[in-house]
Structure formats: structure tokens, C-alpha cells
Design an enzyme around this catalytic site. Structure first.
Site, PDB file in Angstrom:
ATOM      1  N   GLY A   1       0.816  -1.220   0.000  1.00 53.07           N
ATOM      2  CA  GLY A   1       0.000   0.000   0.000  1.00 53.07           C
ATOM      3  C   GLY A   1       0.842   1.259   0.000  1.00 53.07           C
ATOM      4  O   GLY A   1       0.440   2.291   0.536  1.00 53.07           O
ATOM      5  N   GLY A   2       2.020   1.153  -0.623  1.00 53.45           N
ATOM      6  CA  GLY A   2       2.924   2.305  -0.644  1.00 53.45           C
ATOM      7  C   GLY A   2       2.594   3.275  -1.748  1.00 53.45           C
ATOM      8  O   GLY A   2       1.429   3.463  -2.115  1.00 53.45           O
TER       9      GLY A   2
ATOM     10  N   ARG B   1      18.057  -1.694 -10.138  1.00 53.49           N
ATOM     11  CA  ARG B   1      16.914  -2.546  -9.817  1.00 53.49           C
ATOM     12  C   ARG B   1      17.425  -3.878  -9.243  1.00 53.49           C
ATOM     13  O   ARG B   1      16.836  -4.458  -8.362  1.00 53.49           O
ATOM     14  CB  ARG B   1      16.045  -2.788 -11.053  1.00 53.49           C
TER      15      ARG B   1
ATOM     16  N   ASN C   1      13.929  -7.869  -1.780  1.00 45.76           N
ATOM     17  CA  ASN C   1      12.578  -8.013  -2.326  1.00 45.76           C
ATOM     18  C   ASN C   1      12.199  -9.463  -2.605  1.00 45.76           C
ATOM     19  O   ASN C   1      11.025  -9.814  -2.602  1.00 45.76           O
ATOM     20  CB  ASN C   1      12.434  -7.142  -3.578  1.00 45.76           C
TER      21      ASN C   1
ATOM     22  N   HIS D   1      13.143  -5.571 -17.713  1.00 41.91           N
ATOM     23  CA  HIS D   1      12.922  -4.208 -17.200  1.00 41.91           C
ATOM     24  C   HIS D   1      14.217  -3.721 -16.571  1.00 41.91           C
ATOM     25  O   HIS D   1      14.373  -3.695 -15.370  1.00 41.91           O
ATOM     26  CB  HIS D   1      11.786  -4.217 -16.177  1.00 41.91           C
TER      27      HIS D   1
HETATM   28  O1  TXD Z   1       6.939  -0.574 -13.438  1.00 40.38           O
HETATM   29  C1  TXD Z   1       7.599  -1.239 -12.615  1.00 40.38           C
HETATM   30  N1  TXD Z   1       7.555  -2.574 -12.600  1.00 40.38           N
HETATM   31  C2  TXD Z   1       8.475  -0.540 -11.581  1.00 40.38           C
HETATM   32  C3  TXD Z   1       8.267  -1.163 -10.220  1.00 40.38           C
HETATM   33  C4  TXD Z   1       8.310   0.924 -11.568  1.00 40.38           C
HETATM   34  C5  TXD Z   1       8.610   1.627 -10.432  1.00 40.38           C
HETATM   35  C6  TXD Z   1       8.790   1.004  -9.084  1.00 40.38           C
HETATM   36  N2  TXD Z   1       8.969  -0.423  -9.161  1.00 40.38           N
HETATM   37  C7  TXD Z   1       9.015  -1.191  -7.909  1.00 40.38           C
HETATM   38  O2  TXD Z   1       7.730  -1.314  -7.303  1.00 40.38           O
HETATM   39  C8  TXD Z   1       9.883  -0.606  -6.836  1.00 40.38           C
HETATM   40  O3  TXD Z   1      11.249  -0.783  -7.136  1.00 40.38           O
HETATM   41  C9  TXD Z   1       9.423  -1.415  -5.648  1.00 40.38           C
HETATM   42  O4  TXD Z   1      10.053  -2.670  -5.665  1.00 40.38           O
HETATM   43  C10 TXD Z   1       7.921  -1.597  -5.917  1.00 40.38           C
HETATM   44  C11 TXD Z   1       7.047  -0.712  -5.096  1.00 40.38           C
HETATM   45  O5  TXD Z   1       7.413   0.607  -5.285  1.00 40.38           O
HETATM   46  P1  TXD Z   1       6.742   1.741  -4.327  1.00 40.38           P
HETATM   47  O6  TXD Z   1       7.256   3.060  -4.783  1.00 40.38           O
HETATM   48  O7  TXD Z   1       5.276   1.519  -4.215  1.00 40.38           O
HETATM   49  O8  TXD Z   1       7.431   1.389  -2.928  1.00 40.38           O
HETATM   50  P2  TXD Z   1       6.892   1.795  -1.468  1.00 40.38           P
HETATM   51  O9  TXD Z   1       6.206   3.100  -1.507  1.00 40.38           O
HETATM   52  O10 TXD Z   1       8.064   1.573  -0.544  1.00 40.38           O
HETATM   53  O11 TXD Z   1       5.784   0.687  -1.174  1.00 40.38           O
HETATM   54  C12 TXD Z   1       6.147  -0.636  -0.956  1.00 40.38           C
HETATM   55  C13 TXD Z   1       5.205  -1.161   0.118  1.00 40.38           C
HETATM   56  C14 TXD Z   1       5.412  -0.461   1.480  1.00 40.38           C
HETATM   57  O12 TXD Z   1       4.221   0.175   1.885  1.00 40.38           O
HETATM   58  C15 TXD Z   1       5.811  -1.578   2.419  1.00 40.38           C
HETATM   59  O13 TXD Z   1       5.272  -1.455   3.725  1.00 40.38           O
HETATM   60  C16 TXD Z   1       5.213  -2.768   1.706  1.00 40.38           C
HETATM   61  O14 TXD Z   1       5.470  -2.547   0.343  1.00 40.38           O
HETATM   62  N3  TXD Z   1       5.798  -4.031   2.126  1.00 40.38           N
HETATM   63  C17 TXD Z   1       5.095  -5.163   2.209  1.00 40.38           C
HETATM   64  N4  TXD Z   1       3.801  -5.396   1.907  1.00 40.38           N
HETATM   65  C18 TXD Z   1       3.400  -6.675   2.110  1.00 40.38           C
HETATM   66  N5  TXD Z   1       4.198  -7.680   2.564  1.00 40.38           N
HETATM   67  C19 TXD Z   1       5.480  -7.435   2.864  1.00 40.38           C
HETATM   68  N6  TXD Z   1       6.285  -8.427   3.335  1.00 40.38           N
HETATM   69  C20 TXD Z   1       5.982  -6.127   2.689  1.00 40.38           C
HETATM   70  N7  TXD Z   1       7.212  -5.549   2.883  1.00 40.38           N
HETATM   71  C21 TXD Z   1       7.064  -4.269   2.523  1.00 40.38           C
END
Ligand code: TXD
Length: 321
Positions: A11-12, A89, A96, A176
Site C-alpha cells: 500500500g505504498g 533494480r 525483495n 525491465h
Molecule cells: O513498473 C515497474 N515494474 C516498476 C516497479 C516501476 C517503479 C517502481 N517499481 C518497484 O515497485 C519498486 O522498485 C518497488 O520494488 C515496488 C514498489 O514501489 P513503491 O514506490 O510503491 O514502494 P513503497 O512506496 O516503498 O511501497 C512498498 C510497500 C510499502 O508500503 C511496504 O510497507 C510494503 O510494500 N511491504 C510489504 N507489503 C506486504 N508484505 C510485505 N512483506 C511487505 N514488505 C514491505
């Protein structure tokens, strides 16, 4: 008929935009999951309180329990850390991968029939791991990166040519990462080759090629460009929009041809790996891979990208995932 159920795992930054976009497009009822207590509940309540303004009649809920994603029809995964300036990445692999393993177990145990779109980086490896852990059919597990990379490429072309981005078709294949393959030869504006338009604009083939090369390079490095500007995270609006386009094509059986990190079984001379290729997305998920005729240079670039993807998968295996 009951509304579809969409589970957003993470939910980030991207997850929050996914929830808002899915609600505004009324794709289905939304459950936003995160491990941070109360955060998803707060974000979905905030989005829901705009339902009268935005005019959507879907339910939104936040949760910290996988039980609440029960029987989701579509799952979109953004759980994981984003890059910080200077990080690749691939630098995110170990951290991750641990997160993705736990997410895959949660989805496997609670939403066994879901179509799953993975966004977390390193994308190609995370999709591979998610499918391995869940054991879901390959056509129901896919990654979102190519829609974003192709949109970036199309946008840069539209800006350069001074035309509507709606008339630009430009596709990116492969992983990617910096080895992605923007397909210059197939790029067109309503069927007119982009290279022909650039040569007419500049009256010089060499200048046209230099301009195109600059757009290709900017596309490959576009993610890092945003990371450098934001300083605290990576792109999130454009990845969210890209994943929603994929989810919508599946949920509404639109049969869109979208660049998708899909499992190949011999297509493009690849067997047994997830790679970004054009695919038809419909009610059965990845319904068909669209193969292209590639010249020697394009094939060589794609082979190079596939090698990079395979390397990530080997690294992940070596790390015990
Ligand atoms: O297009 C694409 N594929 C890429 C993806 C484009 C940009 C960003 N890309 C990747 O997406 C980025 O490198 C990250 O690996 C993900 C998520 O990016 P975001 O900017 O949304 O990261 P945030 O804001 O840190 O949100 C990640 C959330 C955060 O709220 C954590 O609390 C949660 O992930 N989180 C978890 N959720 C569930 N279960 C677990 N274990 C967990 N650990 C962290």
C-alpha cells in the site's frame, strides 16, 4: 452480478495510486494490504471519501491480514522496497525476494484463482519467484514493466515530433532494466514510421538517428531519471497507470495487445523464462504471445536482455529462493 474483487498487495506509493485508479475506473471492489498497521486502512478510507466527488460505487478497504484478500479475482503486487539514487533494480534482489516469497505464500493460500500482476523490482525475477512459489498457471502470472517502458518511449517520441501521444505506437521488449529493447523499426505515428518523420523533420538521416538514439537511451534510463529527481523513491504514478491498463484488459476481456512480462514456451527462441513481449490480455490472462520478425540487431539486443534476465534468475536460485 457481484463486482470483481481486486487485491493490492503493498500500500505504498504505487499501491495507493493503484487503489485510487481502480476505484475511479470502477474496476471492482478493492482490498489494499500492507504490513504497516493501519496505513492501508487510512489510504482506502481517504480514497473512499472522494467517491461522491469522483462518482464511483465500489467498496474500498485496507487490511493487514491476508485473510481479507480471500478469493480476489485480480492481485497486483507492489510489496517491496523501491530504489534510492545510485541503486540498480538488481540491487533490490535479495531484500525483495524475501518479501515476494511471503507475499506469494499469502496470495497462494487466500486467492488461489487470481490473475496476478507483479510490479515489484527486479521485475523479471520477482515474477518468476512469485509463480514458482504460488504454482499458479503461467498465463495467470505476469509482470508490469513493458507497458510503462513503452509509454515512456511513446511519450518522448510525441514530444520530439510535436504530435498527440495518442497517435504514437512504440513498443519496448525484454527485461525491465538497462538492457530493455525499444523497437525503433516498429515505432510509428498512425502507421507512419517514426524514423521517416524524423528524417523529414531534420532533412538528415544521421541527425534523425542521433535524435532517436537519444530517445532510446532516455527510455532505458527513465526510471533512474525519476529516482534522481525524487531522491526518496521511484516512479509511482506511471507504473500504477500501466498496471491498471493490464488489469482492465483482463477484467473486461478487452484483448489488448500490451507489452507484458510473460512466460515464454519457445516464443522468441526462449523457453521457460519470463520476458517482456507483446501479449494479448483477456479473461484468461495472458492469452497469446505476439511474435515479431526481428532483424539481426534487434534479435541480438533481445538476446542480450534475455541473458540479463536469466542471470537474475540464476542469482535468485543461488540465493536459495
Ligand atoms: O513498473 C515497474 N515494474 C516498476 C516497479 C516501476 C517503479 C517502481 N517499481 C518497484 O515497485 C519498486 O522498485 C518497488 O520494488 C515496488 C514498489 O514501489 P513503491 O514506490 O510503491 O514502494 P513503497 O512506496 O516503498 O511501497 C512498498 C510497500 C510499502 O508500503 C511496504 O510497507 C510494503 O510494500 N511491504 C510489504 N507489503 C506486504 N508484505 C510485505 N512483506 C511487505 N514488505 C514491505
Amino acid at each position: 452480478m457481484a463486482r470483481k474483487k481486486i487485491a493490492l498487495i503493498g500500500g505504498g506509493q504505487i499501491g495507493g495510486v493503484l487503489a485510487q485508479l481502480a476505484a475511479q475506473k470502477e474496476l471492482g471492489d478493492i482490498i489494499l494490504f500492507d504490513i504497516v498497521e493501519d496505513m492501508p486502512q487510512g489510504k482506502t478510507l481517504d480514497i473512499a471519501e472522494a467517491s461522491r466527488v469522483d462518482g464511483f460505487d465500489v467498496k474500498l478497504n485496507g487490511t493487514n491480514s491476508y485473510e481479507d484478500i480471500k478469493d480476489a479475482d485480480v492481485v497486483i503486487v507492489t510489496a517491496g522496497l523501491p530504489r534510492k539514487p545510485g541503486m540498480s533494480r538488481d540491487d533490490l534482489l535479495t531484500t525483495n525476494a524475501k518479501i515476494m516469497k511471503s507475499v506469494a505464500e499469502g496470495v497462494r493460500d487466500n486467492a488461489p484463482n487470481a490473475f496476478c500482476i507483479i510490479i515489484s523490482n527486479p521485475l523479471d525475477a520477482m515474477v518468476t519467484l512469485f509463480q514458482k512459489v504460488t504454482g499458479f498457471p503461467h498465463e495467470k502470472v505476469m509482470g508490469q514493466a513493458g507497458v510503462l517502458d513503452s509509454s515512456r518511449f511513446s511519450t518522448f517520441i510525441a514530444w520530439e515530433l510535436g504530435v498527440s501521444v495518442k497517435d504514437v505506437n512504440a513498443m519496448v521488449l525484454g527485461g525491465h532494466g538497462d538492457t530493455m529493447v525499444p523497437l525503433v523499426r516498429y515505432a510509428n505515428v498512425n502507421g507512419v514510421p517514426v524514423m521517416e518523420m524524423l528524417e523529414r523533420k531534420y532533412g538528415d538521416t544521421n541527425i534523425a538517428k542521433e535524435v532517436m538514439d537519444a530517445m532510446v537511451q532516455r527510455t532505458k534510463l527513465a526510471g533512474g531519471e525519476v529516482v534522481k529527481l525524487l531522491k526518496t523513491g521511484s516512479a509511482f504514478y506511471s507504473p500504477a497507470s500501466s498496471a491498471i491498463a493490464m488489469a482492465k484488459s483482463i477484467l473486461r476481456d478487452e484483448k489488448r495487445v500490451l507489452p507484458t512480462c510473460a512466460y515464454l514456451k519457445g516464443e522468441f527462441n526462449v523457453d521457460g523464462y519470463y520476458v517482456g513481449v507483446p501479449a494479448v490480455l483477456g479473461e484468461n490472462g495472458v492469452e497469446r504471445i505476439i511474435e515479431l520478425s526481428l532483424n539481426a540487431e534487434e534479435q541480438s539486443q533481445l538476446d542480450n536482455s534475455i541473458t540479463a534476465v536469466k542471470g537474475l534468475v540464476v542469482d535468485m536460485d543461488r540465493l536459495g529462493f
